[in-house]
Design a protein around this motif. Structure first.
Motif, PDB file in Angstrom:
ATOM      1  N   SER A   1      26.670  39.831  41.959  1.00  0.00           N
ATOM      2  CA  SER A   1      27.045  39.730  40.556  1.00  0.00           C
ATOM      3  C   SER A   1      28.241  38.806  40.446  1.00  0.00           C
ATOM      4  CB  SER A   1      27.386  41.118  40.008  1.00  0.00           C
ATOM      5  OG  SER A   1      27.938  40.994  38.722  1.00  0.00           O
TER       6      SER A   1
ATOM      7  N   GLU B   1      30.899  38.786  36.178  1.00  0.00           N
ATOM      8  CA  GLU B   1      32.340  38.811  36.465  1.00  0.00           C
ATOM      9  C   GLU B   1      33.040  37.601  35.840  1.00  0.00           C
ATOM     10  OE1 GLU B   1      33.859  41.346  38.016  1.00  0.00           O
ATOM     11  OE2 GLU B   1      31.893  42.292  38.040  1.00  0.00           O
TER      12      GLU B   1
ATOM     13  N   GLU C   1      36.029  37.645  41.702  1.00  0.00           N
ATOM     14  CA  GLU C   1      35.366  37.715  43.002  1.00  0.00           C
ATOM     15  C   GLU C   1      33.926  38.171  42.779  1.00  0.00           C
ATOM     16  OE1 GLU C   1      36.658  36.801  45.867  1.00  0.00           O
ATOM     17  OE2 GLU C   1      38.587  36.369  44.941  1.00  0.00           O
TER      18      GLU C   1
ATOM     19  N   ARG D   1      30.579  40.228  43.454  1.00  0.00           N
ATOM     20  CA  ARG D   1      30.361  41.599  43.942  1.00  0.00           C
ATOM     21  C   ARG D   1      28.915  41.765  44.381  1.00  0.00           C
ATOM     22  NH1 ARG D   1      30.546  46.088  40.645  1.00  0.00           N
ATOM     23  NH2 ARG D   1      29.801  44.812  38.951  1.00  0.00           N
TER      24      ARG D   1
ATOM     25  N   ILE E   1      25.841  44.128  44.599  1.00  0.00           N
ATOM     26  CA  ILE E   1      25.353  45.346  43.958  1.00  0.00           C
ATOM     27  C   ILE E   1      24.025  45.742  44.599  1.00  0.00           C
ATOM     28  CG2 ILE E   1      26.548  45.028  41.771  1.00  0.00           C
ATOM     29  CD1 ILE E   1      24.032  43.787  40.654  1.00  0.00           C
TER      30      ILE E   1
END
Length: 134
Positions: free
Chosen positions: A43, A47, A78, A80, A82
């Motif tokens: 993701s 973000e 940053e 991520r 998931i």
């Protein structure tokens, strides 16, 4: 004076996200037959949108002297990883669809090369300035 603009920093972060996405998709492909493995994704776009929204809502400080430090909103942008826990594609509890992963890998590769072209263009501009336009 900053040699690299904020845009170059975003390109750098997007390159990091694309590299992480490539690793994540490769892991999904490698575990396509692993029972109960759940596919992973990165993701970054969400973000980035949150960071842009926060930046638009932030207040700017009024500086009365040029020596005052600027008030900047620091973001920790940053990517991520998931885990998709809500789908099941195979009978063994695995949810990796090889066709989907291969398509995502191709899309990510195109995105990565576009970002590299953007970074190279910025560095070429700096090179031109350093060589006084020659």
């Amino acid at each position: 004076m900053h040699l690299f603009s904020g845009t170059f920093g975003l390109v750098e972060k997007a390159l990091d996200a694309a590299a992480l996405r490539h690793t994540t998709i490769a892991s999904n492909i490698a575990n396509a037959d692993t029972p109960y493995y759940k596919r992973r994704d990165v993701s970054f776009a969400a973000e980035l949108q949150k960071a842009v929204d926060r930046r638009n809502q932030s207040l700017s400080a009024y500086r009365t002297d040029r020596r005052h430090l600027p008030f900047k909103h620091q973001t920790s942008l940053e990517p991520r990883v998931i885990i998709d826990q809500h789908t099941m594609y195979n009978h063994n509890g695995n949810n990796v669809d090889m066709d989907f992963e291969m398509a995502e890998l191709a899309k990510n590769q195109i995105k990565y090369h576009a970002l590299i072209d953007r970074a190279n263009g910025h560095l070429q501009k700096l090179r031109t300035v350093i060589n006084e336009g020659r």
